[in-house]
Design an enzyme around this catalytic site. Structure first.
Site, PDB file in Angstrom:
ATOM      1  N   SER A 134      -3.386  -5.027  -2.019  1.00  0.00           N
ATOM      2  CA  SER A 134      -3.579  -3.957  -3.001  1.00  0.00           C
ATOM      3  C   SER A 134      -4.443  -4.507  -4.138  1.00  0.00           C
ATOM      4  CB  SER A 134      -2.209  -3.557  -3.555  1.00  0.00           C
ATOM      5  OG  SER A 134      -2.339  -2.760  -4.713  1.00  0.00           O
ATOM      6  N   TYR A 147       6.210  -5.055  -7.375  1.00  0.00           N
ATOM      7  CA  TYR A 147       5.156  -4.755  -6.401  1.00  0.00           C
ATOM      8  C   TYR A 147       3.988  -5.735  -6.577  1.00  0.00           C
ATOM      9  CZ  TYR A 147       1.764  -1.928  -3.752  1.00  0.00           C
ATOM     10  OH  TYR A 147       0.833  -1.489  -2.839  1.00  0.00           O
TER      11      TYR A 147
HETATM   12  N1  LIG Z   1      -0.998   4.347  -1.148  1.00  0.00           N
HETATM   13  C1  LIG Z   1      -1.442   3.520  -2.094  1.00  0.00           C
HETATM   14  O1  LIG Z   1      -1.673   3.923  -3.260  1.00  0.00           O
HETATM   15  C2  LIG Z   1      -1.692   2.080  -1.755  1.00  0.00           C
HETATM   16  C3  LIG Z   1      -2.551   1.329  -2.598  1.00  0.00           C
HETATM   17  C4  LIG Z   1      -2.767  -0.020  -2.305  1.00  0.00           C
HETATM   18  C5  LIG Z   1      -2.134  -0.596  -1.216  1.00  0.00           C
HETATM   19  N2  LIG Z   1      -1.311   0.151  -0.426  1.00  0.00           N
HETATM   20  C6  LIG Z   1      -0.627  -0.528   0.690  1.00  0.00           C
HETATM   21  O2  LIG Z   1      -0.954   0.138   1.905  1.00  0.00           O
HETATM   22  C7  LIG Z   1       0.126  -0.004   2.843  1.00  0.00           C
HETATM   23  C8  LIG Z   1       0.485   1.346   3.429  1.00  0.00           C
HETATM   24  O3  LIG Z   1       0.910   2.172   2.362  1.00  0.00           O
HETATM   25  P1  LIG Z   1       1.026   3.773   2.456  1.00  0.00           P
HETATM   26  O4  LIG Z   1       0.449   4.296   1.212  1.00  0.00           O
HETATM   27  O5  LIG Z   1       0.530   4.254   3.764  1.00  0.00           O
HETATM   28  O6  LIG Z   1       2.619   3.925   2.355  1.00  0.00           O
HETATM   29  P2  LIG Z   1       3.616   4.967   3.061  1.00  0.00           P
HETATM   30  O7  LIG Z   1       2.926   6.242   3.360  1.00  0.00           O
HETATM   31  O8  LIG Z   1       4.835   5.011   2.212  1.00  0.00           O
HETATM   32  O9  LIG Z   1       3.960   4.225   4.441  1.00  0.00           O
HETATM   33  C9  LIG Z   1       4.719   3.050   4.473  1.00  0.00           C
HETATM   34  C10 LIG Z   1       4.981   2.649   5.919  1.00  0.00           C
HETATM   35  O10 LIG Z   1       5.786   1.461   5.927  1.00  0.00           O
HETATM   36  C11 LIG Z   1       6.864   1.658   6.827  1.00  0.00           C
HETATM   37  N3  LIG Z   1       8.039   0.881   6.411  1.00  0.00           N
HETATM   38  C12 LIG Z   1       8.614   0.818   5.181  1.00  0.00           C
HETATM   39  N4  LIG Z   1       9.712   0.047   5.217  1.00  0.00           N
HETATM   40  C13 LIG Z   1       9.818  -0.409   6.494  1.00  0.00           C
HETATM   41  C14 LIG Z   1      10.743  -1.249   7.165  1.00  0.00           C
HETATM   42  N5  LIG Z   1      11.801  -1.795   6.532  1.00  0.00           N
HETATM   43  N6  LIG Z   1      10.564  -1.493   8.483  1.00  0.00           N
HETATM   44  C15 LIG Z   1       9.517  -0.938   9.153  1.00  0.00           C
HETATM   45  N7  LIG Z   1       8.611  -0.145   8.565  1.00  0.00           N
HETATM   46  C16 LIG Z   1       8.758   0.129   7.261  1.00  0.00           C
HETATM   47  C17 LIG Z   1       7.135   3.165   6.739  1.00  0.00           C
HETATM   48  O11 LIG Z   1       7.786   3.620   7.898  1.00  0.00           O
HETATM   49  P3  LIG Z   1       9.252   4.305   7.922  1.00  0.00           P
HETATM   50  O12 LIG Z   1       9.590   4.687   6.508  1.00  0.00           O
HETATM   51  O13 LIG Z   1       9.131   5.439   8.877  1.00  0.00           O
HETATM   52  O14 LIG Z   1      10.068   3.192   8.425  1.00  0.00           O
HETATM   53  C18 LIG Z   1       5.727   3.720   6.710  1.00  0.00           C
HETATM   54  O15 LIG Z   1       5.201   3.785   8.017  1.00  0.00           O
HETATM   55  C19 LIG Z   1       1.275  -0.676   2.061  1.00  0.00           C
HETATM   56  O16 LIG Z   1       1.294  -2.057   2.343  1.00  0.00           O
HETATM   57  C20 LIG Z   1       0.887  -0.440   0.612  1.00  0.00           C
HETATM   58  O17 LIG Z   1       1.424  -1.416  -0.270  1.00  0.00           O
HETATM   59  C21 LIG Z   1      -1.086   1.474  -0.655  1.00  0.00           C
END
Ligand SMILES: NC(=O)c1ccc[n+]([C@@H]2O[C@H](COP(=O)([O-])OP(=O)(O)OC[C@H]3O[C@@H](n4cnc5c(N)ncnc54)[C@H](OP(=O)(O)O)[C@@H]3O)[C@@H](O)[C@H]2O)c1
Length: 261
Positions: A134, A147
């Protein structure tokens, strides 16, 4: 033909906003996918939308027994060429309100453990690892202490591993999105971003950048030009970023303690 065609990609966090888009685009490139997340229903729904061969393995990655199960499943499928550590969670609030252990577990410990578990297989396949960090893995931001700590840690781990494996044939990459429109961001975070004038990217665009990095030799990728500049500025002149964020602290605190309503 795409460089990813016929490659087997293990994608964690496949049911999330960025993950599901990455799965769709990788499938379009002809990659064979192994998708994980905790919800079997969400995984099945995604699997049904994808054209290329897609396998699903529902598991809670914080369980080492379930990690072992995932490894065995991948071995039975002939191994993987690419590991994408994308699963993650976020928390927004003042330091004393945060629960650090879940954050550290899923955002930092799990990707480190999966890299360790899958390395022998990736050595055999001369494969690659891509860890999703991130912009907050390079800029400490008020309201995101836990985070930021996990993503700083993941960036350090990725860099060290990449240098350790420099002669091995296994590539290790770090991909750092800025704020993206997914449900990881609470409505307070979305409103705060609007008030701070921070842009939010679409998951479709972010996924396209991730897929592009997989097919290039670029080891580090930071999305968004103002964020890229802040990342560099923070590395060289952190006092300037201290001042910038101090001027926004009152607003951030209002949102962090929920007094913005
Ligand atoms: N969105 C942003 O603003 C942003 C910015 C910078 C970086 N990122 C990074 O991008 C990545 C994806 O984020 P996103 O925005 O797509 O988030 P999201 O929509 O909340 O998705 C998170 C994913 O992680 C899985 N997950 C969470 N806890 C888990 C566990 N204990 N075991 C297995 N799977 C688990 C969830 O699946 P289930 O809940 O179905 O298990 C879901 O598929 C993350 O690493 C995040 O830090 C996001």
């Amino acid at each position: 033909m795409s460089l990813l065609a016929g490659k087997t990609v293990l994608l964690t966090g496949a049911t999330g906003g960025i993950g599901a888009e990455v799965a769709r685009q990788l499938s379009g490139e002809g990659a064979r996918l192994i998708l994980t997340g905790r919800s079997v229903e969400k995984l099945r729904a995604l699997q049904n939308q994808l054209a290329a061969e897609t396998l699903i393995y529902p598991c809670d990655l914080t369980s080492t027994a379930e990690q072992q199960g995932l490894l065995q499943f991948c071995q039975q499928q002939g191994g993987i060429d690419v590991l994408i550590n994308n699963a993650g969670i976020s928390q927004f609030g003042l330091c004393q309100q945060q629960q650090f252990s879940d954050l550290v577990s899923i955002n930092l410990l799990v990707p480190m453990q999966l890299c360790q578990l899958f390395l022998p297989m990736l050595h055999q396949h001369k494969g690659q690892i891509l860890n999703v960090g991130s912009a907050f893995g390079s800029i400490g931001h008020p309201g995101f202490t836990g985070y930021c700590a996990t993503k700083f840690g993941l960036r350090g781990f990725t860099e060290a591993l990449q240098r350790e494996l420099a002669e091995s044939g296994v590539q290790v990459k770090y991909f750092a999105p800025r704020a993206t429109e997914t449900s990881i961001n609470s409505s307070d975070v979305v409103q705060l971003n609007q008030q701070l004038g921070n842009s939010m990217d679409s998951p479709t665009w972010v996924a396209a950048q991730l897929v592009k990095q997989l097919t290039s030799n670029q080891l580090r990728r930071f999305l968004g030009w103002p964020e890229r500049i802040f990342v560099r500025l923070n590395g060289v002149f952190p006092a300037l970023v201290d001042m910038g964020l101090k001027s926004k602290l009152t607003l951030i605190e209002l949102f962090a303690v929920g007094k913005n309503h």
